[in-house]
Scaffold this active site. Structure first.
Site, PDB file in Angstrom:
ATOM      1  N   TYR A  10      93.865  95.588  34.363  1.00 47.20           N
ATOM      2  CA  TYR A  10      92.647  96.646  34.462  1.00 47.20           C
ATOM      3  C   TYR A  10      91.428  95.785  35.437  1.00 47.20           C
ATOM      4  O   TYR A  10      91.282  96.394  36.372  1.00 47.20           O
ATOM      5  CB  TYR A  10      92.243  96.982  33.111  1.00 47.20           C
ATOM      6  CG  TYR A  10      90.979  97.710  33.152  1.00 47.20           C
ATOM      7  CD1 TYR A  10      90.971  98.686  33.937  1.00 47.20           C
ATOM      8  CD2 TYR A  10      89.906  97.439  32.184  1.00 47.20           C
ATOM      9  CE1 TYR A  10      89.557  99.280  34.083  1.00 47.20           C
ATOM     10  CE2 TYR A  10      88.958  98.051  31.966  1.00 47.20           C
ATOM     11  CZ  TYR A  10      88.627  99.291  32.650  1.00 47.20           C
ATOM     12  OH  TYR A  10      87.430  99.852  32.884  1.00 47.20           O
ATOM     13  N   SER A 123      84.356  86.188  27.453  1.00 42.73           N
ATOM     14  CA  SER A 123      84.095  87.283  26.642  1.00 42.73           C
ATOM     15  C   SER A 123      82.784  86.791  25.963  1.00 42.73           C
ATOM     16  O   SER A 123      82.308  85.867  25.424  1.00 42.73           O
ATOM     17  CB  SER A 123      85.289  87.578  25.790  1.00 42.73           C
ATOM     18  OG  SER A 123      84.645  88.356  24.783  1.00 42.73           O
ATOM     19  N   TYR A 148      91.169  85.626  19.246  1.00 40.75           N
ATOM     20  CA  TYR A 148      90.653  86.159  20.577  1.00 40.75           C
ATOM     21  C   TYR A 148      89.583  85.480  20.992  1.00 40.75           C
ATOM     22  O   TYR A 148      89.621  84.747  22.131  1.00 40.75           O
ATOM     23  CB  TYR A 148      90.804  87.590  20.704  1.00 40.75           C
ATOM     24  CG  TYR A 148      90.133  87.969  22.370  1.00 40.75           C
ATOM     25  CD1 TYR A 148      90.682  87.762  23.418  1.00 40.75           C
ATOM     26  CD2 TYR A 148      88.948  88.351  22.133  1.00 40.75           C
ATOM     27  CE1 TYR A 148      90.215  87.901  24.720  1.00 40.75           C
ATOM     28  CE2 TYR A 148      88.253  88.878  23.387  1.00 40.75           C
ATOM     29  CZ  TYR A 148      89.054  88.447  24.459  1.00 40.75           C
ATOM     30  OH  TYR A 148      88.300  88.884  25.797  1.00 40.75           O
ATOM     31  N   LYS A 152      88.957  82.199  23.829  1.00 39.57           N
ATOM     32  CA  LYS A 152      87.966  81.981  25.010  1.00 39.57           C
ATOM     33  C   LYS A 152      86.987  80.826  24.822  1.00 39.57           C
ATOM     34  O   LYS A 152      86.661  80.361  25.739  1.00 39.57           O
ATOM     35  CB  LYS A 152      87.262  83.339  25.133  1.00 39.57           C
ATOM     36  CG  LYS A 152      88.204  84.598  25.306  1.00 39.57           C
ATOM     37  CD  LYS A 152      88.646  84.371  26.902  1.00 39.57           C
ATOM     38  CE  LYS A 152      89.459  85.627  27.566  1.00 39.57           C
ATOM     39  NZ  LYS A 152      89.864  85.503  28.711  1.00 39.57           N
TER      40      LYS A 152
END
Length: 351
Positions: A10, A123, A148, A152
């Site tokens: 994306y 993030s 997640y 990061k």
């Protein structure tokens, strides 16, 4: 030439397009695990010029070595990784292996090839559940509430240690808030594999008829209406920030950190209401309990990026939602083509 890992995904596909439009040569590395080569074909269509594509995994050290030996790579934008919060709670080791291990393998290959300029897709989850809003780059890093976010943060720490050990490195850590939207042409956009984990892709699939209703997880947070609040940023603004960071890193070494967000938060209920205005009809919703790993609220202080990169988000919420809906309405099945229905042959004809 700029290497774009995860460039068929994306954000990576929009970044590849922006790089081509800015005059760069682009090499995309992507294993197509949650992306489509069709996106790259459409990027070339929009740019009016070709890019280079190699299908492969960023953890494959032999492949990375071959790429740096074969192409005149000058810098890297690193998007390759896994990003679903809920999935990371179920499969933490997979997230650490891909997001941390992949970053280590990439940096080793870069160093061996003498390439030291890196823009890293990080993030806002690295801030954990921050107590004060908005979140600036000076806010202390928290304990991310899911693997997640932890992956990061671990990758960021690896990159910091790398830059401290070797002054040739020039690394930008771009902390995203919540990218949404799509290219206004409707040719490229977000096409998650399986059940979407993020709010807007799920809303889009409900609106286009692929799912029956939107699940709203958690209505008892300490927010304006009890639902989670997030800072949503148009993907075009996001990738513009990457190009600005890439240029800035030519002028400095070490590690630089920039938040990429709008500085405004919207609740889930506010997002649903705004999207219903774009649709012109209500969206069926179901209220559900909180999900593990989610936080109550998160929005950015983007002033450092404005000051140092001369960057700010230009697109408002209605434009983000309109562009996203234009993409989904034009591509109801994403990049995949719908499978034709098999029509049973009458027995009389089959005999």
């Amino acid at each position: 030439m700029i290497l774009v890992t995860g460039g068929a995904g994306y954000i990576g596909s929009h970044a590849a397009l922006a790089l081509l439009e800015a005059g760069h040569e682009v090499l995309v590395l992507d294993n197509l695990s949650n992306s489509s080569e069709v996106a790259l074909q459409r990027v070339e269509q929009l740019a009016g010029r070709p890019l280079n594509f190699v299908q492969g995994d960023v953890r494959n050290r032999a492949l990375l070595k071959a790429l740096f030996a074969s192409y005149p790579i000058k810098a890297v934008m690193h998007f390759a990784g896994l990003k679903a919060v809920g999935e990371s709670v179920r499969e933490p080791l997979r997230y650490y292996e891909t997001n941390v291990g992949g970053s280590i393998a990439l940096c080793q290959a870069m160093a061996d090839a003498g390439v030291f300029r890196l823009v890293f897709s990080s993030s806002a989850t690295v801030y954990g559940e921050a107590s004060l809003m908005p979140i600036s780059e000076d806010c202390p890093l928290g304990v991310p509430t899911n693997p997640y976010g932890q992956s990061k943060l671990m990758a960021e720490n690896v990159l910091r240690g790398l830059a401290e050990s070797d002054p040739r490195w020039s690394i930008g850590l771009l902390r995203y808030f919540n990218p949404i939207g799509a290219h206004p042409s409707g040719l490229i956009g977000e096409d998650p594999d399986g059940i979407p984990n993020n709010l807007l892709p799920f809303m889009l699939q409900v609106a286009v008829g692929r799912r029956q209703e939107l699940n709203i997880y958690g209505t008892d947070y300490a927010t304006v209406d009890g639902t989670g609040v997030r800072d949503y940023i148009h993907v075009l603004d996001l990738v513009n920030g990457h190009l600005k960071a890439l240029n800035r890193l030519q002028e400095q070494t070490g590690v630089s950190v920039w938040n990429l967000g709008t500085g405004k938060g919207y609740s889930v209920f506010e997002m649903v209401c705004a999207f219903e205005q774009v649709l012109g009809r209500p969206l069926p919703c179901r209220l559900r309990p909180r999900r593990p790993g989610d936080i109550a609220q998160c929005w950015s202080d983007p002033r450092k990026a404005a000051r140092e990169l001369d960057w700010k988000a230009e697109h408002g919420l209605q434009q983000m939602l309109a562009d996203a809906w234009n993409w989904q309405r034009s591509n109801p099945h994403g990049y995949a083509q719908p499978q034709p229905q098999r029509i049973a042959m009458p027995a009389a004809l089959a005999s």
